[in-house]
Write a protein that holds these residues in place. Structure first.
Motif, PDB file in Angstrom:
ATOM      1  N   LEU A 193       4.621  58.772 -51.226  1.00  0.00           N
ATOM      2  CA  LEU A 193       3.393  58.831 -52.020  1.00  0.00           C
ATOM      3  C   LEU A 193       2.474  57.658 -51.707  1.00  0.00           C
ATOM      4  N   TYR A 194       3.035  56.444 -51.550  1.00  0.00           N
ATOM      5  CA  TYR A 194       2.205  55.281 -51.235  1.00  0.00           C
ATOM      6  C   TYR A 194       1.434  55.508 -49.931  1.00  0.00           C
ATOM      7  N   LEU A 197      -1.216  58.422 -50.237  1.00  0.00           N
ATOM      8  CA  LEU A 197      -2.378  58.036 -51.025  1.00  0.00           C
ATOM      9  C   LEU A 197      -3.304  57.104 -50.241  1.00  0.00           C
ATOM     10  N   VAL A 235      -5.789  52.638 -57.426  1.00  0.00           N
ATOM     11  CA  VAL A 235      -4.593  53.081 -56.702  1.00  0.00           C
ATOM     12  C   VAL A 235      -3.896  51.906 -56.037  1.00  0.00           C
ATOM     13  N   THR A 239      -0.098  50.764 -56.653  1.00  0.00           N
ATOM     14  CA  THR A 239       0.891  51.003 -55.599  1.00  0.00           C
ATOM     15  C   THR A 239       1.448  49.724 -54.992  1.00  0.00           C
TER      16      THR A 239
END
Length: 448
Positions: A193-194, A197, A235, A239
């Motif tokens: 996901l990191y 994104l 974000v 993150t």
């Protein structure tokens, strides 16, 4: 204004990649030989007892740790640490390079959110550096997936026997963390996901800045750029702490710190600013960034200086508070590094003392040769910082700056240079003429 990738620089990047692969291969071969030598670990322990067991060993310690069962467990642990070295050597520069790219996109977004004018001349340099995010993320994921498939032993909390309450190896601290955070499925999901994104926002923001140029500063597009930049700042803020917990802090699963994530974020933020300064000065010399002058350089150098002091403050705050409190699960982080890594404190000479003494003057910040050189000093200094974060937990006393480490560093440096210039800088119009504050940046003059 367009930059054409210099053949000399391209060859240098290929040379670094090739030399890095060769040196890493040699180091890997030597590491395999050491693993296959049945007496290597035994001899290493005899030659370096203080590095393995510490300087002081009580009679109780001797009794507990020198029974046949405990000796076999400890030997197995040392075998895993020795096998970890190729992975750890690759993780250190990979994590730094990804952090530099992500911090560049973050710093770029901050400029748009803050409606900054001075920095518009160098925003395309920031975009170029951020282009490395998908490549850097893929390299990190190789290590992550390798760990999840038990191809390495970097993250020993993945040993399922540690969370089995009926087993002899049950560890209540790791078992508790496994319920909340440290379990392989969620850890893998977050890791992907990191990277996804960051990569999505990279494409999103780069497309919007290009569209802003194409539409000659359309206000609707400018508003979209502002909104997307705000979203990425959020974000990034969410993150980066999670990345630090998952990829670095969990190497020492019994240790915890309430400011470690900010400490790591500032480390690659200052490295990213150093990279911006290096590339901007290089492009200026090549005639591809003519609007970049010593006023813009001064501000980049000012951020390099300021964030270096912030990094030092965070390091000292973490060290002082944990060390003098003498809480076992916290102080062991520093105890191991002080015992096994004689150069641990010397990184302060590079990351703090040198920066403070050399870059404190406003006039020095305008000297391009000095700022250019200090950029490399800062980047290498923070490579040292991440080395000190990762290696003690991953390889313990088997650390060294040899073929593996030099090879991995050269390979990542060459790949980073190639990707940034080939797919970033050379593909961008270096003057963001569509941005409404570009004119302000052209005439910007630092008042002191």
């Amino acid at each position: 204004m367009q930059y054409k990738f210099s053949p000399r620089l391209k060859m240098a990047s290929f040379a670094l990649i090739g030399a890095g692969i060769l040196l890493y291969a040699i180091g890997l071969f030597l590491n395999i030989q050491d693993k296959n030598d049945p007496h290597f670990i035994e001899n290493f322990v005899k030659e370096n007892p203080a590095m393995i067991y510490g300087e002081y060993q009580s009679a109780e310690f001797q009794h507990i740790n020198h029974t046949p069962e405990e000796h076999a467990k400890h030997t197995h642990h040392l075998e895993n640490q020795l096998a970890n070295r190729p992975w750890a050597a690759f993780l250190v520069p990979s994590y730094l390079a990804l952090g530099i790219a992500g911090a560049a996109l973050f710093f770029l977004s901050i400029q748009f959110v803050a409606n900054a004018g001075w920095s518009m001349v160098v925003t395309r340099v920031m975009e170029g550096i951020a282009t490395y995010i998908p490549v850097g993320g893929a390299l990190i994921l190789i290590v992550i997936v390798g760990a999840a498939l038990h191809g390495n032993h970097l993250y020993h909390w993945m040993d399922t026997s540690l969370i089995d309450p009926t087993g002899d190896n049950y560890d209540k601290y790791i078992a508790t963390k496994a319920k909340l955070w440290l379990n392989i499925p969620s850890w893998l999901f977050r890791s992907f996901l990191y990277v996804i994104l960051w990569s999505v926002f990279l494409v999103w923001i780069k497309r919007t800045t290009k569209k802003l140029d194409d539409t000659h500063g359309d206000r609707k597009v400018y508003s979209q750029l502002y909104t997307r930049s705000v979203l990425f700042v959020i974000v990034f803020a969410l993150t980066t702490p999670a990345m630090a917990w998952d990829w670095i802090m969990s190497l020492d699963p019994h240790w915890y710190s309430t400011l470690f994530m900010w400490y790591g974020m500032v480390s690659y933020l200052v490295s990213s600013l150093a990279t911006m300064a290096i590339i901007s000065i290089y492009l200026k010399r090549k005639g591809s960034l003519p609007k970049f002058n010593d006023n813009h350089q001064h501000d980049l150098a000012k951020f390099m200086f300021g964030f270096s002091l912030l990094w030092t403050y965070l390091w000292f705050a973490q060290f002082m508070l944990q060390w003098y409190a003498n809480i076992p699960e916290e102080v062991q982080y520093f105890q191991q590094r002080i015992a096994q890594y004689t150069g641990y404190f010397w990184m302060l000479a590079v990351n703090f003392v040198a920066v403070l003494l050399i870059m404190i003057s406003s006039s020095i910040k305008r000297k391009s040769e000095l700022v250019f050189a200090m950029g490399f000093v800062i980047i290498l200094g923070h490579y040292w910082d991440f080395y000190n974060q990762i290696m003690p937990a991953a390889v313990g006393a088997f650390h060294n700056f040899g073929f593996l480490e030099i090879g991995a560093l050269a390979f990542i440096a060459g790949l980073f240079t190639y990707v940034v210039f080939e797919f970033g800088i050379s593909k961008l119009k270096l003057e963001p003429t569509g941005h409404p504050y570009f004119h302000e940046s052209k005439i910007y003059e630092y008042p002191f």
